[in-house]
Design an enzyme around this catalytic site. Structure first.
Site, short mmCIF file in Angstrom:
data_model
loop_
_atom_site.label_atom_id
_atom_site.label_comp_id
_atom_site.label_asym_id
_atom_site.label_seq_id
_atom_site.Cartn_x
_atom_site.Cartn_y
_atom_site.Cartn_z
N ASN B 388 -3.55 -1.10 -4.00
CA ASN B 388 -2.53 -1.52 -3.06
C ASN B 388 -1.16 -0.94 -3.39
O ASN B 388 -0.73 0.05 -2.80
CB ASN B 388 -2.49 -3.05 -3.01
CG ASN B 388 -1.54 -3.57 -1.95
OD1 ASN B 388 -0.85 -2.81 -1.29
ND2 ASN B 388 -1.50 -4.87 -1.80
N ASP B 389 -0.49 -1.54 -4.36
CA ASP B 389 0.90 -1.16 -4.61
C ASP B 389 1.06 0.32 -4.97
O ASP B 389 2.08 0.91 -4.64
CB ASP B 389 1.47 -2.02 -5.74
CG ASP B 389 1.57 -3.48 -5.33
OD1 ASP B 389 1.84 -3.72 -4.14
OD2 ASP B 389 1.37 -4.35 -6.18
N VAL B 390 0.05 0.90 -5.62
CA VAL B 390 0.19 2.30 -6.02
C VAL B 390 0.11 3.25 -4.83
O VAL B 390 0.24 4.45 -4.99
CB VAL B 390 -0.89 2.70 -7.06
CG1 VAL B 390 -0.73 1.88 -8.32
CG2 VAL B 390 -2.28 2.55 -6.49
N THR B 391 -0.13 2.70 -3.63
CA THR B 391 -0.19 3.56 -2.44
C THR B 391 0.93 3.24 -1.47
O THR B 391 0.97 3.77 -0.36
CB THR B 391 -1.52 3.35 -1.69
OG1 THR B 391 -1.59 1.99 -1.24
CG2 THR B 391 -2.71 3.65 -2.58
#
Lengths: 86, 465
Positions: B388-391
């Site tokens: 999630n957050d890494v994208t």
């Protein structure tokens, strides 16, 4: 000290691909602390040092055996596409 | 030379060889093709060192040594045979064992040396014991959280950092006092007890997604305490092995904290997990496009190149084997499939690589962030599985976002983005991901394993029919 710097350089070159095995391998190598514990127990200076040392050997040996074993298992799984399994 | 002297020299030479083997071992680990040789070098080095130590003339009694070595082996073997998804907690546990060993030896050394401990000796001894005991409880806590016997949710309270830092400061102060007055034996338990407590409190506020950094940091502490023990025992082998472990943990935690855009001091003080909740609560009314497995399969099957981005969600759903089937099905159709792996994906450094390798995906298909990012603009589909957050593209442009500045995978540059996710709930940082609302994004709602399985069935079903 020099060797530690060499080590530092060597580790920096490990690819992110292998970070998990790197950690488990350095963990296993860290179990060399068992050497200190063996001397402590072997010298048999006091009851306390024998008890603590024995526990220390148990802890370090389990790391040593477990660490090498799992690192090898992990690395066995890394295959290049050429050597694909049938 | 007497025979005793010869043995002493021989022991030193063997230690030297072991040291060299350890360094070679890490050197070989730098490439997958030589990595297994590295493990062997490490094993030989270890066997030599232990063998040499057993020759030491100081040893008068072997009974307990033998019992302890046997017991350790008995515990170690099952720990070496855990499932690959359990590797993060196993690693945390082994940090705990390593730290325990160091702390116990340090304690015993202190009581042997007291009341006449030279200041240098006492300083390194304190460092050994403090680092060892905080790593011990800290790692146990981390293992507990990873195994989910403890709540993964970060527990925070007001003044937490002040409490933690004061505790550590007290322990250091006691240690300094002991350096000056090593005969104050009764104070010694304090520099074990306080760090033990500190170790627990340090991990309490840490959430699951910060685990890669924490594990690396504990790795580094464990190594440093072992190096300190090397100074106490005047063993170069131990100093070097400890320094190798310490610096590898250190390097990894720097990489991890960079990958999460946290400052390094932030990491050193264990003050993680503080960012969440700041942006949560902004309920989105924007609509998303969702798609079925059938539609997803059709798009994937027609693509020329696909980049799969795995995250912790894939590990939780144990979807790696299904992902492999997807990889096979697509490759068979001539689709070029690569994997883009963010440094902090999963629960420890390199976690995703191990899981995908376990599923038999060739490692040359696994690319790290710097290698894969230039490829996204040419990719037809970016398939995100449980990340999630890494994208989140907000990390690139939205200065108000808590993750602003964090390096991300540029999945939004691919022609089509597909996200397999259980629901629209935000990731650990509590941040809504704007990626999901893009026109080219298709949300595939469902369990990662089941959904990937469905896609595979569609693809292969078509192939046979």
């Amino acid at each position: 000290m020099l060797a530690a710097f060499v080590g530092f350089e060597v580790i920096r070159r490990v690819s992110p691909l292998l970070h998990t095995p790197l950690m488990s391998l350095t963990n296993a190598l860290d179990a060399i602390a068992v050497v200190g514990a063996i001397l402590l127990v072997g010298e048999h200076k006091s009851g306390l040092s024998t008890v603590l040392g024995t526990l220390a050997i148990v802890a370090a040996t389990s790391n040593l055996v477990g660490g090498f074993l799992i690192t090898d298992r992990m690395l066995k799984m890394f295959k290049a596409s050429k050597t694909k399994k049938p | 030379m007497t025979s005793a002297q010869i043995i002493d020299h021989a022991i030193q030479i063997i230690y030297l060889i072991s040291t060299a083997l350890f360094i070679l071992s890490l050197r070989w680990l730098s490439a997958p093709s030589t990595a297994r040789r590295g493990v062997w070098a490490g094993e030989i080095g270890m066997a030599l060192a232990i063998g040499a130590t057993l020759l030491d003339r100081g040893i008068v009694d072997y009974t307990w040594i033998a019992i302890a070595l046997a017991a350790g082996t008995l515990i170690g073997v099952p720990l070496g045979l855990v499932q690959m998804t359990a590797v993060p907690q196993r690693t945390a546990l082994s940090h705990a064992f390593g730290a325990l060993c160091v702390t116990l030896v340090g304690t015993a050394e202190f009581y042997q040396l007291t009341p006449h401990v030279p200041p240098f000796m006492m300083s390194v001894l304190s460092m050994e014991v403090i680092l060892g005991s905080l790593t011990f409880t800290g790692s146990l806590m981390a293992a507990g959280k990873l195994q989910e016997v403890l709540p993964q949710r970060p527990i925070t309270y007001k003044g937490q950092n002040i409490v933690n830092i004061s505790l550590l400061a007290i322990a250091v102060a006691v240690a300094v006092y002991l350096v000056m007055h090593p005969d104050q034996t009764r104070l010694f338990p304090l520099i074990i007890a306080i760090p033990l407590l500190f170790g627990v409190l340090m991990i309490v506020p840490i959430g699951g997604a910060d685990m890669p950094t924490v594990i690396s940091l504990l790795n580094s502490y464990a190594g440093l305490s072992a190096a300190a023990m090397g100074f106490v025992l005047d063993s170069k082998l131990l100093i070097i092995a400890g320094a190798l472990d310490g610096s590898s943990g250190f390097i990894l935690s720097v990489i991890m904290s960079k990958a999460m855009n946290r400052s390094f001091t932030n990491v050193l003080f264990g003050a993680f997990g503080q960012v969440q909740a700041s942006a949560a609560g902004a309920i989105e009314a924007r609509s998303v496009h969702s798609a079925s497995a059938e539609e997803a399969a059709a798009i994937l099957g027609a693509a020329n190149s696909v980049v799969i981005v795995p995250g912790y969600g894939m590990a939780v759903a144990q979807a790696q084997h299904k992902v492999r089937e997807l990889y096979d099905a697509l490759t068979k159709r001539g689709v070029d499939v690569k994997f883009g792996i963010h440094p902090v994906a999963g629960r420890m450094p390199g976690h995703m690589n191990v899981l995908l390798a376990e599923a038999d995906i060739p490692y040359d298909r696994l690319l790290d962030m710097d290698a894969i990012n230039p490829e996204f603009p040419q990719a037809d589909v970016a398939l995100i599985i449980g990340a999630n957050d890494v994208t989140n593209p907000a990390a690139r442009h939205d200065k108000s976002s808590p993750i602003y500045g964090m390096p991300i995978l540029d999945v939004d540059k691919a022609r089509t983005v597909m996200v397999i996710k259980r629901s629209l709930s935000p990731g650990f940082a509590g941040i809504d991901n704007e990626l999901y609302y893009l026109d080219k994004t298709l949300m595939l709602f469902g369990d990662a394993r089941a959904f990937v399985g469905d896609i595979v069935r569609q693809l292969t079903g078509e192939g046979h029919g």
